[in-house]
Scaffold this motif. Structure first.
Motif, mmCIF file in Angstrom:
data_model
loop_
_atom_site.group_PDB
_atom_site.id
_atom_site.type_symbol
_atom_site.label_atom_id
_atom_site.label_comp_id
_atom_site.label_asym_id
_atom_site.label_seq_id
_atom_site.Cartn_x
_atom_site.Cartn_y
_atom_site.Cartn_z
ATOM 1 N N TYR A 190 0.823 -1.218 0.000
ATOM 2 C CA TYR A 190 0.000 0.000 0.000
ATOM 3 C C TYR A 190 0.856 1.266 0.000
ATOM 4 O O TYR A 190 0.324 2.362 0.146
ATOM 5 N N SER A 191 2.162 1.103 -0.114
ATOM 6 C CA SER A 191 3.050 2.243 0.129
ATOM 7 C C SER A 191 2.918 3.367 -0.894
ATOM 8 O O SER A 191 2.940 3.143 -2.104
ATOM 9 N N HIS A 192 2.839 4.572 -0.370
ATOM 10 C CA HIS A 192 2.844 5.781 -1.179
ATOM 11 C C HIS A 192 4.271 6.336 -1.235
ATOM 12 O O HIS A 192 4.580 7.183 -2.055
ATOM 13 N N THR A 193 5.138 5.851 -0.345
ATOM 14 C CA THR A 193 6.450 6.474 -0.129
ATOM 15 C C THR A 193 7.565 5.794 -0.922
ATOM 16 O O THR A 193 8.412 6.484 -1.512
ATOM 17 N N LEU A 194 7.562 4.464 -0.912
ATOM 18 C CA LEU A 194 8.697 3.749 -1.503
ATOM 19 C C LEU A 194 8.767 3.958 -3.011
ATOM 20 O O LEU A 194 7.744 4.041 -3.696
ATOM 21 N N GLY A 195 9.992 4.066 -3.496
ATOM 22 C CA GLY A 195 10.205 4.233 -4.942
ATOM 23 C C GLY A 195 10.149 5.686 -5.377
ATOM 24 O O GLY A 195 10.377 6.002 -6.538
ATOM 25 N N LYS A 196 9.856 6.590 -4.430
ATOM 26 C CA LYS A 196 9.745 8.009 -4.802
ATOM 27 C C LYS A 196 10.966 8.788 -4.303
ATOM 28 O O LYS A 196 11.618 8.375 -3.327
ATOM 29 N N THR A 197 11.229 9.902 -4.954
ATOM 30 C CA THR A 197 12.242 10.818 -4.435
ATOM 31 C C THR A 197 11.557 11.681 -3.392
ATOM 32 O O THR A 197 10.508 12.287 -3.674
ATOM 33 N N VAL A 198 12.134 11.696 -2.192
ATOM 34 C CA VAL A 198 11.474 12.406 -1.095
ATOM 35 C C VAL A 198 12.454 13.321 -0.370
ATOM 36 O O VAL A 198 13.674 13.123 -0.431
ATOM 37 N N LYS A 199 11.869 14.311 0.292
ATOM 38 C CA LYS A 199 12.659 15.115 1.230
ATOM 39 C C LYS A 199 12.227 14.693 2.623
ATOM 40 O O LYS A 199 11.021 14.705 2.924
ATOM 41 N N ALA A 200 13.190 14.291 3.444
ATOM 42 C CA ALA A 200 12.883 13.945 4.835
ATOM 43 C C ALA A 200 13.330 15.101 5.710
ATOM 44 O O ALA A 200 14.513 15.462 5.710
ATOM 45 N N LYS A 201 12.378 15.682 6.413
ATOM 46 C CA LYS A 201 12.730 16.769 7.347
ATOM 47 C C LYS A 201 12.899 16.133 8.703
ATOM 48 O O LYS A 201 11.919 15.596 9.254
ATOM 49 N N THR A 202 14.093 16.154 9.259
ATOM 50 C CA THR A 202 14.340 15.500 10.540
ATOM 51 C C THR A 202 14.971 16.491 11.508
ATOM 52 O O THR A 202 15.362 17.594 11.117
ATOM 53 N N MET A 203 15.102 16.058 12.762
ATOM 54 C CA MET A 203 15.718 16.913 13.788
ATOM 55 C C MET A 203 17.166 17.247 13.420
ATOM 56 O O MET A 203 17.679 18.305 13.760
ATOM 57 N N SER A 204 17.816 16.307 12.714
ATOM 58 C CA SER A 204 19.231 16.549 12.404
ATOM 59 C C SER A 204 19.427 17.213 11.042
ATOM 60 O O SER A 204 20.551 17.400 10.603
#
Ligand code: BTN
Length: 240
Positions: A190-204
């Motif tokens: 059901y993944s919407h995330t995998l295989g895509k180019t993403v920006k991860a906003k994290t604490m670091s």
């Protein structure tokens, strides 16, 4: 064995997760707390979860051995919601890492899994699903949707809650057996995330990369443009 859940319904609560915490502190588990509305519904990072009537708000209370795999409970809940949505509306919902369910690119469900540790450990899996709402306040309107908005139909919230729990139970069997690979497999479908180019906003900091996989702790594995692998443990994901 499937847990035999007992439902507790409330017209209004501060937050189903808070009520669930009270139940757990009294030593009760396999309990589901359901509310018609929440005064202080909350999401990850202490964000508000808008909880007017028309949504499905519930928290599952589970006794847990050591709480080290509870992120799989969030995945189970997300898949259970996506399957339920398909069953009742024929809409193909997707799961977004780590805790959302989307219709198209809009959020229709968020999951907040909290823990209590002590002599006995508990996991509290809070699920908020937008069902019959016709609109949301700004600024969340832009990125939120409900089953009603998507299908122009009204749904029976109690029935939806029961179906979600049925689906939850099916996958929870794998959790109990330590068969986490099966849960990951279901989530990936059901993944919407995998295989895509993403920006991860994290604490670091922010990281841009291709979301290539999940590791065994449910972290999101990104392949960065320099070829390095970065595991995202917490944060918000945006498709770029
Ligand atoms: C998120 O998207 O950050 C998670 C939202 C989780 C909302 C649900 S509604 C039922 C339960 N009670 C709460 O206060 N929060 C969760």
């Amino acid at each position: 064995m499937k847990p035999n859940f007992k439902f507790f319904y409330f017209d209004i609560l501060s937050s189903t997760n808070d009520k669930a915490r009270e139940f757990a502190r009294e030593g009760k588990s396999n309990v589901i707390v359901v509310a018609g509305k929440q005064k202080k519904g909350r999401g990850r990072f202490g964000r508000e979860w808008v909880s007017s009537s028309g949504g499905s708000y519930m928290t599952i209370v589970l006794k847990d051995k050591d709480l080290d795999k509870i992120r799989y409970l969030t995945f189970i809940a997300a898949v259970a919601v996506a399957r339920t949505i398909k069953k009742i509306s024929d809409i193909d919902a997707k799961v977004k890492w780590p805790n959302d369910v989307l219709i198209g690119h809009k959020k229709t469900c968020g999951i907040l899994t909290e823990t209590i540790s002590g002599n006995e450990n508990y996991a509290l899996v809070g699920i908020g699903l937008n069902v019959n709402q016709k609109e949301f306040p700004n600024p969340i309107m832009r990125n939120s949707t409900s089953l009603k908005i998507e299908s122009n139909k009204k749904y029976n919230i109690k029935k939806i809650s029961k179906l979600i729990i049925e689906e939850f139970n099916n996958l929870y069997l794998y959790y109990n057996d330590g068969n986490y690979g099966k849960i990951k497999e279901a989530w990936k479908k059901y993944s919407h995330t995998l295989g895509k180019t993403v920006k991860a906003k994290t604490m670091s900091g922010d990281y841009i990369g291709n979301a290539v996989d999940l590791d065994d702790n449910c972290n999101l594995v990104l392949k960065l443009s320099n070829g390095n692998i970065k595991k995202i443990v917490e944060g918000d994901i945006f498709i770029v």
